[in-house]
Design a protein around this motif. Sequence first.
Motif, mmCIF file in Angstrom:
data_model
loop_
_atom_site.group_PDB
_atom_site.id
_atom_site.type_symbol
_atom_site.label_atom_id
_atom_site.label_comp_id
_atom_site.label_asym_id
_atom_site.label_seq_id
_atom_site.Cartn_x
_atom_site.Cartn_y
_atom_site.Cartn_z
ATOM 1 N N ALA A 130 12.111 2.122 10.029
ATOM 2 C CA ALA A 130 12.600 1.993 11.403
ATOM 3 C C ALA A 130 11.461 2.200 12.390
ATOM 4 N N THR A 131 10.632 3.197 12.133
ATOM 5 C CA THR A 131 9.507 3.492 13.026
ATOM 6 C C THR A 131 8.529 2.316 13.085
ATOM 7 N N ALA A 132 8.289 1.693 11.932
ATOM 8 C CA ALA A 132 7.391 0.535 11.894
ATOM 9 C C ALA A 132 7.945 -0.610 12.733
ATOM 10 N N ASN A 160 7.740 0.286 16.469
ATOM 11 C CA ASN A 160 6.368 0.129 16.967
ATOM 12 C C ASN A 160 6.037 -1.342 17.220
ATOM 13 N N GLY A 161 6.505 -2.211 16.310
ATOM 14 C CA GLY A 161 6.270 -3.640 16.489
ATOM 15 C C GLY A 161 6.963 -4.177 17.729
ATOM 16 N N LEU A 162 8.205 -3.726 17.956
ATOM 17 C CA LEU A 162 8.957 -4.157 19.139
ATOM 18 C C LEU A 162 8.277 -3.711 20.425
ATOM 19 N N ALA A 198 11.055 9.911 19.370
ATOM 20 C CA ALA A 198 11.259 9.997 20.824
ATOM 21 C C ALA A 198 9.929 9.918 21.573
ATOM 22 N N LYS A 199 8.846 10.321 20.904
ATOM 23 C CA LYS A 199 7.527 10.292 21.531
ATOM 24 C C LYS A 199 7.066 8.866 21.854
ATOM 25 N N LEU A 200 7.739 7.885 21.247
ATOM 26 C CA LEU A 200 7.396 6.483 21.513
ATOM 27 C C LEU A 200 8.038 5.977 22.798
ATOM 28 N N GLY A 214 6.773 -9.959 14.374
ATOM 29 C CA GLY A 214 5.770 -9.234 15.149
ATOM 30 C C GLY A 214 4.960 -8.266 14.314
ATOM 31 N N SER A 215 5.438 -8.005 13.089
ATOM 32 C CA SER A 215 4.728 -7.067 12.209
ATOM 33 C C SER A 215 4.361 -7.693 10.869
#
Length: 266
Positions: A13-15, A18-20, A45-47, A151-152
């Motif tokens: 999910a994090t990957a 990040n791509g989005l 949440a830091k993203l 995108g990734s």
Amino acid sequence: MKKIGFIGAGNMATAIVNGLISQQNGKADFINVFDVSSEKCDIIAKLGVNICKTGEDVVKSSDIIVLAVKPQNYPEVLESLKSAVSPQKTFVSIAAGISIDFVQRGLDCKCPVVRVMPNTPLLLKKGASALCPSDNISDEDKQTVYDMFAGSGVCEYITEEHMNEIISVNGSSPAYIYLFAKAMADYAKSKGIDYDKAMNLVCATLEGSAAMLRESGDSADVLIEKVSSKGGTTIAALDKLREHGFVEAVQDAMEACTKRAEELGK
């Protein structure tokens, strides 16, 4: 802009998140996330994403919802989302063996579903994802989901009848390649060669070999032949691999992967 939600905030999910975000030049306020782990929520949440209190809240506030949980947890998770589901919501399943029908039945709704088999190199924007959308998805949502993964890395559409088999091709296969690379580096170490230096050369060889498969215009068989001089070192190695049933072992492993995917989807 479509609101995109995530149930689960693990590595995959994090990957994708990040791509989005990178596709939107750092913007993250269109992304909603829930995970039962408060620690994972704190990290993601830091993203700059929105953290929701429940999975239902994610569904209510999102147009497209990514189910980023383990296949064993799907029945429980789908049951918990039922009250917030409508036919206007599109769901994305990234779990091995989970069919489009399984998701729709679990949600008790014939909402659009995209079944996706990504792999962990998405973390480095080097992913390979197979996608299969349901027939009732809008062109806009189909494109949005495709872009989410493209995108990734690389994306390919696959019919659902082959989505269990494709797991062995791109989903689980990084582990086979890691094992192969480790075996090569371990051999080098056993001969007194520095492990890190050997692994660096192995990784470069894997990257270069992939580029040759993609860009040379030659088939795999032709490329093998071009490396293999008659009576040379490569032939000696290939003969030993064949003696040990290398090809059969790989294909047996892939078949075991497929069977396990079928079991998980039942």
